[in-house]
Design a protein around this motif. Structure first.
Motif, mmCIF file in Angstrom:
data_model
loop_
_atom_site.group_PDB
_atom_site.id
_atom_site.type_symbol
_atom_site.label_atom_id
_atom_site.label_comp_id
_atom_site.label_asym_id
_atom_site.label_seq_id
_atom_site.Cartn_x
_atom_site.Cartn_y
_atom_site.Cartn_z
ATOM 1 N N TYR A 6 -9.508 24.209 66.429
ATOM 2 C CA TYR A 6 -10.258 25.422 66.778
ATOM 3 C C TYR A 6 -11.209 24.999 67.901
ATOM 4 C CZ TYR A 6 -13.310 29.538 66.114
ATOM 5 O OH TYR A 6 -14.048 30.687 66.300
ATOM 6 N N PRO A 7 -10.812 25.246 69.149
ATOM 7 C CA PRO A 7 -11.639 24.800 70.269
ATOM 8 C C PRO A 7 -12.637 25.883 70.699
ATOM 9 C CG PRO A 7 -9.553 25.625 71.116
ATOM 10 C CD PRO A 7 -9.575 25.890 69.627
ATOM 11 N N GLY A 8 -13.733 25.459 71.264
ATOM 12 C CA GLY A 8 -14.685 26.452 71.772
ATOM 13 C C GLY A 8 -15.934 25.785 72.297
ATOM 14 N N PHE A 10 -19.028 26.962 71.291
ATOM 15 C CA PHE A 10 -19.885 26.992 70.099
ATOM 16 C C PHE A 10 -21.347 26.712 70.474
ATOM 17 C CE2 PHE A 10 -15.658 25.363 68.578
ATOM 18 C CZ PHE A 10 -15.243 26.543 67.998
ATOM 19 N N HIS A 17 -17.787 32.665 64.185
ATOM 20 C CA HIS A 17 -16.987 31.427 64.246
ATOM 21 C C HIS A 17 -16.670 30.934 62.829
ATOM 22 C CE1 HIS A 17 -19.144 30.716 68.333
ATOM 23 N NE2 HIS A 17 -17.901 31.072 68.594
ATOM 24 N N VAL A 20 -13.825 32.780 61.132
ATOM 25 C CA VAL A 20 -12.525 32.344 61.675
ATOM 26 C C VAL A 20 -12.158 30.979 61.090
ATOM 27 C CG1 VAL A 20 -11.360 31.561 63.790
ATOM 28 C CG2 VAL A 20 -12.702 33.683 63.813
ATOM 29 N N LYS A 41 -20.091 24.208 82.829
ATOM 30 C CA LYS A 41 -20.873 25.296 82.242
ATOM 31 C C LYS A 41 -22.161 24.734 81.680
ATOM 32 C CE LYS A 41 -20.054 28.712 78.559
ATOM 33 N NZ LYS A 41 -19.023 29.194 77.622
ATOM 34 N N ARG A 89 -7.829 30.656 67.478
ATOM 35 C CA ARG A 89 -8.809 31.392 68.283
ATOM 36 C C ARG A 89 -9.152 32.679 67.538
ATOM 37 N NH1 ARG A 89 -11.583 29.031 72.274
ATOM 38 N NH2 ARG A 89 -11.475 30.794 73.702
ATOM 39 N N LEU A 91 -10.411 36.852 67.718
ATOM 40 C CA LEU A 91 -10.347 38.031 68.592
ATOM 41 C C LEU A 91 -11.326 39.095 68.105
ATOM 42 C CD1 LEU A 91 -6.490 38.590 68.948
ATOM 43 C CD2 LEU A 91 -8.027 37.577 70.648
ATOM 44 N N GLU A 100 -7.563 35.601 76.209
ATOM 45 C CA GLU A 100 -6.933 34.602 75.332
ATOM 46 C C GLU A 100 -5.442 34.455 75.613
ATOM 47 O OE1 GLU A 100 -8.420 32.592 73.267
ATOM 48 O OE2 GLU A 100 -10.405 33.489 73.162
ATOM 49 N N ALA A 121 -11.736 39.306 64.202
ATOM 50 C CA ALA A 121 -13.120 39.206 63.726
ATOM 51 C C ALA A 121 -13.330 40.122 62.536
ATOM 52 C CB ALA A 121 -14.076 39.609 64.840
ATOM 53 N N TYR A 125 -18.853 41.254 62.251
ATOM 54 C CA TYR A 125 -19.156 40.260 63.288
ATOM 55 C C TYR A 125 -18.474 40.577 64.623
ATOM 56 C CZ TYR A 125 -20.757 37.477 59.309
ATOM 57 O OH TYR A 125 -21.397 37.028 58.189
ATOM 58 N N SER A 130 -22.068 33.886 70.813
ATOM 59 C CA SER A 130 -23.125 32.879 70.965
ATOM 60 C C SER A 130 -24.195 33.380 71.931
ATOM 61 C CB SER A 130 -22.536 31.572 71.510
ATOM 62 O OG SER A 130 -21.614 31.036 70.610
HETATM 63 P P1 ADP Z 1 -15.129 29.793 74.438
HETATM 64 O O1 ADP Z 1 -16.156 29.427 75.449
HETATM 65 O O2 ADP Z 1 -13.978 28.822 74.363
HETATM 66 O O3 ADP Z 1 -14.667 31.223 74.454
HETATM 67 P P2 ADP Z 1 -16.710 30.457 72.111
HETATM 68 O O4 ADP Z 1 -17.563 29.516 71.355
HETATM 69 O O5 ADP Z 1 -17.390 31.566 72.802
HETATM 70 O O6 ADP Z 1 -15.867 29.523 73.066
HETATM 71 O O7 ADP Z 1 -15.608 31.085 71.147
HETATM 72 C C1 ADP Z 1 -14.643 30.288 70.511
HETATM 73 C C2 ADP Z 1 -13.602 31.198 69.882
HETATM 74 O O8 ADP Z 1 -14.197 31.968 68.836
HETATM 75 C C3 ADP Z 1 -12.967 32.219 70.843
HETATM 76 O O9 ADP Z 1 -11.613 32.395 70.486
HETATM 77 C C4 ADP Z 1 -13.738 33.491 70.554
HETATM 78 O O10 ADP Z 1 -12.981 34.637 70.857
HETATM 79 C C5 ADP Z 1 -13.952 33.340 69.053
HETATM 80 N N1 ADP Z 1 -15.107 34.107 68.589
HETATM 81 C C6 ADP Z 1 -16.355 34.108 69.101
HETATM 82 N N2 ADP Z 1 -17.159 34.942 68.397
HETATM 83 C C7 ADP Z 1 -16.386 35.488 67.424
HETATM 84 C C8 ADP Z 1 -16.610 36.454 66.388
HETATM 85 N N3 ADP Z 1 -17.807 37.054 66.257
HETATM 86 N N4 ADP Z 1 -15.583 36.761 65.569
HETATM 87 C C9 ADP Z 1 -14.375 36.177 65.750
HETATM 88 N N5 ADP Z 1 -14.085 35.285 66.700
HETATM 89 C C10 ADP Z 1 -15.068 34.943 67.539
#
Ligand code: ADP
Length: 162
Positions: A6-8, A10, A17, A20, A41, A89, A91, A100, A121, A125, A130
């Protein structure tokens, strides 16, 4: 054994998050939460702070098959280093999907063996990101309920100081 990443960014990890991650932990044997060392970034929290916060959430939630990690470079290279075949990921709506899907296809182009799995989601949420947390926290607003309890205090203190 099924292994997912699960990359991001965060920046920071939110309750969206976490919802998910909980779904992914039910589906896969091992889930690496990979904090992206995104050099292009500017992040509010350092890479190590973000990874450490996720580690404490994983511990407090008892998600025994999840691991907090950090990586730089291509996601597919990181996946091959940990033996993962699935990308997780989340949505929140159609806008997320448009972006995505493009990233999904780019990853498939780089490595035909990786598959992306999406979790929608939770309704409560669907607005949460973030950046919303950073905005509210830096204006000294209440971030209770938006981020996991285990890291609420540290996030509030850090954002408030900025
Ligand atoms: P990135 O910069 O890679 O988009 P994020 O930390 O913003 O990293 O998000 C990581 C993943 O979590 C992404 O797939 C994003 O769509 C998902 N995500 C972020 N917020 C939520 C949420 N409230 N509910 C479900 N998924 C989320």
């Amino acid at each position: 054994m099924s292994t997912a990443v699960y990359p991001g960014s965060f920046d920071p990890f939110t309750n969206g998050h976490l919802a998910v991650l909980k779904c992914a932990c039910r589906l896969f044997d091992t889930v690496y939460v990979g904090v992206l060392n995104n050099t292009g970034k500017h992040c509010a929290f350092t890479l190590d702070e973000r990874r450490a916060m996720i580690e404490s959430v994983i511990k407090s939630e008892g998600l025994n098959n999840a691991k907090a990690d950090a990586f730089g470079g291509l996601l597919v290279d990181y996946m091959s280093s940990v033996g993962a075949e699935y990308i997780v990921r989340g949505l929140r709506g159609p806008a997320d999907y448009e972006y995505e899907r493009q990233v999904e296809l780019a990853n498939l182009h780089l490595d035909g063996g990786v598959r992306t799995v999406y979790f929608s989601a939770d309704e409560k949420y669907a607005f949460l990101s973030s950046s919303i947390v950073r905005e509210i926290g830096s204006l000294d607003g209440d971030i209770n309920g938006l981020v996991p309890d285990a890291i609420n205090k540290i996030i509030a203190e850090r954002l408030n100081k900025r």
